[in-house]
Motif scaffolding. Structure first.
Motif, PDB file in Angstrom:
ATOM      1  N   THR A 208       0.883  -1.178   0.070  1.00  0.00           N
ATOM      2  CA  THR A 208      -0.020  -0.155   0.022  1.00  0.00           C
ATOM      3  C   THR A 208       0.957   1.236  -0.008  1.00  0.00           C
ATOM      4  O   THR A 208       0.472   2.050  -0.679  1.00  0.00           O
ATOM      5  N   MET A 209       1.886   1.387   0.903  1.00  0.00           N
ATOM      6  CA  MET A 209       2.807   2.491   0.781  1.00  0.00           C
ATOM      7  C   MET A 209       3.467   2.659  -0.612  1.00  0.00           C
ATOM      8  O   MET A 209       3.361   3.669  -1.002  1.00  0.00           O
ATOM      9  N   GLN A 210       3.899   1.619  -1.230  1.00  0.00           N
ATOM     10  CA  GLN A 210       4.461   1.911  -2.785  1.00  0.00           C
ATOM     11  C   GLN A 210       3.552   2.290  -3.576  1.00  0.00           C
ATOM     12  O   GLN A 210       3.797   3.176  -4.499  1.00  0.00           O
ATOM     13  N   ILE A 211       2.241   1.724  -3.590  1.00  0.00           N
ATOM     14  CA  ILE A 211       1.168   2.462  -4.478  1.00  0.00           C
ATOM     15  C   ILE A 211       1.010   3.800  -4.133  1.00  0.00           C
ATOM     16  O   ILE A 211       0.930   4.645  -5.203  1.00  0.00           O
ATOM     17  N   ALA A 212       0.815   4.320  -2.840  1.00  0.00           N
ATOM     18  CA  ALA A 212       0.549   5.539  -2.482  1.00  0.00           C
ATOM     19  C   ALA A 212       1.911   6.461  -2.904  1.00  0.00           C
ATOM     20  O   ALA A 212       1.557   7.596  -3.564  1.00  0.00           O
ATOM     21  N   LEU A 213       3.191   6.037  -2.841  1.00  0.00           N
ATOM     22  CA  LEU A 213       4.290   6.880  -3.168  1.00  0.00           C
ATOM     23  C   LEU A 213       4.134   7.034  -4.617  1.00  0.00           C
ATOM     24  O   LEU A 213       4.799   7.866  -5.134  1.00  0.00           O
ATOM     25  N   ARG A 214       3.826   5.984  -5.507  1.00  0.00           N
ATOM     26  CA  ARG A 214       3.815   6.047  -7.000  1.00  0.00           C
ATOM     27  C   ARG A 214       2.625   7.011  -7.193  1.00  0.00           C
ATOM     28  O   ARG A 214       2.639   7.666  -8.432  1.00  0.00           O
ATOM     29  N   ALA A 215       1.570   6.976  -6.628  1.00  0.00           N
ATOM     30  CA  ALA A 215       0.141   7.355  -7.020  1.00  0.00           C
ATOM     31  C   ALA A 215       0.152   9.149  -6.699  1.00  0.00           C
ATOM     32  O   ALA A 215      -0.440   9.735  -7.265  1.00  0.00           O
ATOM     33  N   LYS A 216       1.041   9.481  -5.670  1.00  0.00           N
ATOM     34  CA  LYS A 216       0.762  10.842  -5.224  1.00  0.00           C
ATOM     35  C   LYS A 216       0.934  11.991  -6.217  1.00  0.00           C
ATOM     36  O   LYS A 216       2.049  12.038  -6.755  1.00  0.00           O
ATOM     37  N   GLN A 217       0.114  12.943  -6.235  1.00  0.00           N
ATOM     38  CA  GLN A 217      -0.068  14.134  -7.150  1.00  0.00           C
ATOM     39  C   GLN A 217       0.726  15.147  -6.332  1.00  0.00           C
ATOM     40  O   GLN A 217       0.579  15.331  -5.099  1.00  0.00           O
ATOM     41  N   GLY A 218       1.728  15.804  -7.037  1.00  0.00           N
ATOM     42  CA  GLY A 218       2.628  16.944  -6.429  1.00  0.00           C
ATOM     43  C   GLY A 218       2.011  18.090  -6.746  1.00  0.00           C
ATOM     44  O   GLY A 218       0.857  18.477  -7.691  1.00  0.00           O
ATOM     45  N   PRO A 219       2.360  19.156  -6.266  1.00  0.00           N
ATOM     46  CA  PRO A 219       3.758  19.360  -5.531  1.00  0.00           C
ATOM     47  C   PRO A 219       3.479  19.056  -4.224  1.00  0.00           C
ATOM     48  O   PRO A 219       4.453  18.788  -3.322  1.00  0.00           O
ATOM     49  N   GLY A 220       2.456  18.741  -3.402  1.00  0.00           N
ATOM     50  CA  GLY A 220       2.460  18.189  -2.188  1.00  0.00           C
ATOM     51  C   GLY A 220       2.970  16.900  -2.202  1.00  0.00           C
ATOM     52  O   GLY A 220       2.499  15.908  -3.214  1.00  0.00           O
ATOM     53  N   ARG A 221       3.739  16.574  -1.107  1.00  0.00           N
ATOM     54  CA  ARG A 221       4.373  15.025  -1.116  1.00  0.00           C
ATOM     55  C   ARG A 221       4.029  14.225  -0.026  1.00  0.00           C
ATOM     56  O   ARG A 221       3.671  14.653   1.025  1.00  0.00           O
TER      57      ARG A 221
END
Length: 398
Positions: free
Chosen positions: A263-276
């Motif tokens: 789940t963490m890996q999915i979230a890290l790939r999916a997150k829209q920036g510039p918010g990190r």
């Protein structure tokens, strides 16, 4: 923690330097009066007061932790005073954290007021590592209470808003976690205008309900995935909203218990920036101790096998330090080392607009770590002063 004034000019030589953005080889970190002056070629002759050899080590910005409930045997709720804050900061410096927000879990108004007074004292005394306060509650959702005592969760009243806004700016950075269930969007507007960083968390709200709060100025999400509405096929919830919105910075507890590694890996790939996505520990008083448990709001928390839980099994904070989180996302999730280090330094600093922290650029505070290639801590530095030395130099080189 060493409080001696550092020499005016220091050169740290021989290390591989990560400045928060990229790695640099063959460079020397030059420090003047507690701030980064420059990265210069390592073979330059420098007129300095002290030269520190860091041959074979990694030099990186100090870690920033925006959610720290305790450490060193102190739970902030149970000891809301400047001595407690000092112990928490000193303890987490032993694990690479050079700046943190002592976090008050939902409690009574009088405990909140003591915490604010303690923060004011810590700010006035310039306690090394203290950045400000994180008030996590009590204006949350009972449906998504987590370990927060439901008897203490309540709406934000006008008197609460007046107390919060009146004290803003007196205790350093002001950070608060709220839920739409017990706050109004106009209250978020007032908090932001007073200088608060507002984080959404402990809420079961829908995307449609959350949007006015984001428009009012909420810019963060507290411990992504935990104690919040989840991503569904017909309702994004706070998880989906957080991953989609470029405005939201999201804290993540990377201990392998709060969130599954996939789940963490999915979230890290999916997150829209510039918010990190940035790392938080949600650490409790047991960090740096052999405690087997602690009390919170009159309830026993048990420490077993890397987990902290209430009697019913509800997770109650985390039993992890920031360096261990960095190792986890690098070794277990496969994040490149520069990205793993950034999630604990530059990204949380950016989330709270601290431009002088989380990076090693000219004018930034000289808060940094020296790490071995296997990510063991050699030493922690705040404002150009060594506040914790974990191993002698000769051992670090082996």
């Amino acid at each position: 923690m060493n409080k001696m004034t550092p020499p005016a000019r220091i050169a740290v030589t021989g290390s591989r330097i990560f400045d928060g953005m990229a790695f640099h080889d063959g460079k020397t970190l030059l420090i003047e009066n507690g701030q980064v002056a420059a990265l210069v070629d390592g073979d330059q002759h420098l007129d300095v007061d002290r030269s520190v050899s860091a041959e074979g080590l990694i030099l990186a910005p100090g870690f920033i932790d925006l959610q720290v409930n305790g450490g060193g045997g102190v739970l902030f709720n149970n000891q809301p005073d400047v001595s407690g804050i000092r112990t928490i900061c000193e303890t987490h410096a032993r694990f690479g954290t050079t700046g943190l927000l002592p976090t008050l879990i939902t409690d009574r108004p009088d405990i909140r007021d003591l915490a604010i007074a303690a923060g004011r004292d810590a700010f006035e005394q310039s306690v090394p590592g203290y950045l400000g306060l994180h008030l996590e509650g009590p204006h949350l959702s009972i449906a998504r209470k987590g370990t927060h005592d439901p008897a203490l969760i309540r709406p934000m009243l006008d008197a609460d808003l007046e107390t919060l806004t009146a004290s803003a700016g007196e205790f350093g950075l002001a950070f608060i976690t709220i839920a739409p269930e017990n706050t109004r969007a106009d209250q978020v507007t007032a908090l932001v205008a007073a200088g608060y960083k507002v984080s959404l968390g402990h809420t079961d709200a829908s995307n449609a309900t959350l949007m006015p709060y984001i428009e009012a100025g909420a810019t963060l999400v507290t411990h992504l995935f935990n104690a919040m509405s989840q991503l569904g096929n017909r309702e994004p919830g706070l998880v989906g909203t957080a991953l989609h919105s470029p405005l939201l910075h999201c804290g993540l507890i990377a201990d392998g218990f709060h969130v599954d590694p996939v789940t963490m890996q999915i979230a890290l790939r999916a997150k829209q920036g510039p918010g990190r996505i940035f790392l938080v520990t949600d650490a409790m008083s047991c960090i740096g101790t052999d405690e087997t448990g602690m009390m919170l709001n009159g309830r026993q928390i048990y420490r077993r096998d890397g987990r902290l839980t209430l009697a019913d099994g509800t997770l109650a904070g985390a039993d992890i330090d920031m360096l261990s989180c960095v190792r986890y996302v690098h070794n277990r999730l496969g994040l490149p080392l520069d990205e793993a280090l950034a999630t604990a330094s530059r990204y949380p600093a950016d989330a709270i607009s601290l431009t002088r922290k989380g990076r090693l650029a000219p004018g930034a505070d000289a808060d940094f770590l020296l790490l071995t290639p296997t990510l063991d801590l050699h030493s922690t530095w705040i404002g150009g002063a060594c506040v914790h030395q974990a191993m002698p130099a000769e051992e670090a080189m082996q």
